[in-house]
Design a protein around this motif. Structure first.
Motif, PDB file in Angstrom:
ATOM      1  N   PRO A 134      35.124  56.075  58.121  1.00 22.90           N
ATOM      2  CA  PRO A 134      34.409  55.984  56.850  1.00 22.90           C
ATOM      3  C   PRO A 134      35.382  56.087  55.683  1.00 22.90           C
ATOM      4  N   MET A 135      35.117  55.306  54.693  1.00 22.43           N
ATOM      5  CA  MET A 135      35.971  55.267  53.521  1.00 22.43           C
ATOM      6  C   MET A 135      35.111  54.967  52.313  1.00 22.43           C
ATOM      7  N   ALA A 136      35.578  55.352  51.153  1.00 26.01           N
ATOM      8  CA  ALA A 136      34.905  55.028  49.906  1.00 26.01           C
ATOM      9  C   ALA A 136      35.792  54.068  49.121  1.00 26.01           C
ATOM     10  N   TYR A 137      35.149  53.222  48.343  1.00 30.85           N
ATOM     11  CA  TYR A 137      35.876  52.246  47.535  1.00 30.85           C
ATOM     12  C   TYR A 137      35.427  52.339  46.091  1.00 30.85           C
ATOM     13  N   LEU A 138      36.380  52.315  45.207  1.00 25.45           N
ATOM     14  CA  LEU A 138      36.126  52.237  43.779  1.00 25.45           C
ATOM     15  C   LEU A 138      36.551  50.844  43.347  1.00 25.45           C
ATOM     16  N   GLN A 139      35.601  50.049  42.897  1.00 21.89           N
ATOM     17  CA  GLN A 139      35.879  48.685  42.450  1.00 21.89           C
ATOM     18  C   GLN A 139      35.736  48.639  40.940  1.00 21.89           C
ATOM     19  N   ILE A 140      36.801  48.250  40.272  1.00 26.05           N
ATOM     20  CA  ILE A 140      36.770  48.120  38.817  1.00 26.05           C
ATOM     21  C   ILE A 140      37.036  46.656  38.486  1.00 26.05           C
ATOM     22  N   THR A 141      36.034  46.015  37.887  1.00 26.82           N
ATOM     23  CA  THR A 141      36.151  44.613  37.507  1.00 26.82           C
ATOM     24  C   THR A 141      36.473  44.543  36.027  1.00 26.82           C
ATOM     25  N   LEU A 142      37.540  43.817  35.711  1.00 26.52           N
ATOM     26  CA  LEU A 142      38.062  43.725  34.349  1.00 26.52           C
ATOM     27  C   LEU A 142      37.914  42.311  33.818  1.00 26.52           C
ATOM     28  N   ASN A 143      37.335  42.189  32.650  1.00 29.73           N
ATOM     29  CA  ASN A 143      37.227  40.904  31.973  1.00 29.73           C
ATOM     30  C   ASN A 143      38.478  40.743  31.114  1.00 29.73           C
ATOM     31  N   VAL A 144      39.448  40.000  31.653  1.00 30.32           N
ATOM     32  CA  VAL A 144      40.746  39.810  31.018  1.00 30.32           C
ATOM     33  C   VAL A 144      40.989  38.309  30.888  1.00 30.32           C
ATOM     34  N   SER A 145      41.407  37.855  29.715  1.00 32.56           N
ATOM     35  CA  SER A 145      41.672  36.431  29.525  1.00 32.56           C
ATOM     36  C   SER A 145      42.855  35.982  30.383  1.00 32.56           C
ATOM     37  N   ALA A 146      42.889  34.705  30.683  1.00 38.94           N
ATOM     38  CA  ALA A 146      43.941  34.148  31.545  1.00 38.94           C
ATOM     39  C   ALA A 146      45.332  34.452  30.994  1.00 38.94           C
ATOM     40  N   GLU A 147      45.491  34.396  29.681  1.00 42.71           N
ATOM     41  CA  GLU A 147      46.815  34.634  29.097  1.00 42.71           C
ATOM     42  C   GLU A 147      47.245  36.099  29.159  1.00 42.71           C
TER      43      GLU A 147
ATOM     44  N   GLU B  25      37.448  34.027  37.118  1.00 40.68           N
ATOM     45  CA  GLU B  25      36.598  34.626  36.094  1.00 40.68           C
ATOM     46  C   GLU B  25      36.949  36.063  35.718  1.00 40.68           C
ATOM     47  N   ASP B  26      37.715  36.775  36.568  1.00 37.08           N
ATOM     48  CA  ASP B  26      38.031  38.166  36.259  1.00 37.08           C
ATOM     49  C   ASP B  26      39.125  38.687  37.178  1.00 37.08           C
ATOM     50  N   VAL B  27      39.452  39.948  36.968  1.00 37.53           N
ATOM     51  CA  VAL B  27      40.425  40.653  37.798  1.00 37.53           C
ATOM     52  C   VAL B  27      39.728  41.907  38.316  1.00 37.53           C
ATOM     53  N   GLN B  28      39.917  42.207  39.594  1.00 43.59           N
ATOM     54  CA  GLN B  28      39.329  43.414  40.167  1.00 43.59           C
ATOM     55  C   GLN B  28      40.432  44.278  40.752  1.00 43.59           C
ATOM     56  N   VAL B  29      40.261  45.579  40.596  1.00 43.35           N
ATOM     57  CA  VAL B  29      41.145  46.534  41.249  1.00 43.35           C
ATOM     58  C   VAL B  29      40.270  47.296  42.233  1.00 43.35           C
ATOM     59  N   LEU B  30      40.652  47.244  43.508  1.00 44.90           N
ATOM     60  CA  LEU B  30      39.899  47.895  44.567  1.00 44.90           C
ATOM     61  C   LEU B  30      40.711  49.079  45.070  1.00 44.90           C
ATOM     62  N   HIS B  31      40.167  50.281  44.865  1.00 41.91           N
ATOM     63  CA  HIS B  31      40.822  51.528  45.255  1.00 41.91           C
ATOM     64  C   HIS B  31      40.134  52.060  46.502  1.00 41.91           C
ATOM     65  N   GLY B  32      40.889  52.474  47.499  1.00 45.56           N
ATOM     66  CA  GLY B  32      40.330  53.102  48.691  1.00 45.56           C
ATOM     67  C   GLY B  32      40.517  54.608  48.639  1.00 45.56           C
ATOM     68  N   PHE B  33      39.470  55.340  49.003  1.00 50.87           N
ATOM     69  CA  PHE B  33      39.490  56.803  48.982  1.00 50.87           C
ATOM     70  C   PHE B  33      38.934  57.363  50.281  1.00 50.87           C
ATOM     71  N   ALA B  34      39.224  58.614  50.536  1.00 50.77           N
ATOM     72  CA  ALA B  34      38.691  59.309  51.696  1.00 50.77           C
ATOM     73  C   ALA B  34      37.195  59.577  51.539  1.00 50.77           C
TER      74      ALA B  34
END
Length: 111
Positions: free
Chosen positions: A18-31, A64-73
């Motif tokens: 079992p693991m937990a995930y923190l997903q943070i989706t960021l609306n960042v322009s291509a540039e 369309e966006d950038v996501q950072v997926l963090h894995g936690f205990a």
């Protein structure tokens, strides 16, 4: 930057560790994506080395966006990270100039 809303979701059975995930989706322009990726690179190792329960951190880039997926205990570890100085002072401050909208923050738990 506007306040992000946190959504917690529990996934179904079937995983061995079992693991937990923190997903943070960021609306960042291509540039600005390269600069946002630089923030990810700068804080990845400190996250893994210093945050309780941290297991992984991945950068996912889509058109369309950038996501950072963090894995936690645990989900408790994921929620606790959102209150750490590393997140609130370092990561958020560094990302703020590149965000077009408030991030979408979600916590998932595998079962």
């Amino acid at each position: 930057m506007a306040t992000a809303h946190v959504v917690a979701i529990t996934l179904g059975p079937g995983t061995r560790n079992p693991m937990a995930y923190l997903q943070i989706t960021l609306n960042v322009s291509a540039e600005d994506r390269a600069a946002a990726a630089g923030v990810y690179q700068r804080y990845k190792q400190p996250f893994l080395d210093t945050i309780a329960g941290a297991r992984s951190k991945e950068l996912l880039v889509r058109d369309e966006d950038v996501q950072v997926l963090h894995g936690f205990a645990s989900t408790a570890d994921a929620h606790a990270y959102l209150s750490t100085e590393l997140f609130t002072q370092d990561v958020v401050t560094a990302l703020r100039p590149y965000l077009k909208a408030a991030p979408d923050v979600r916590v998932y738990e595998s079962a």
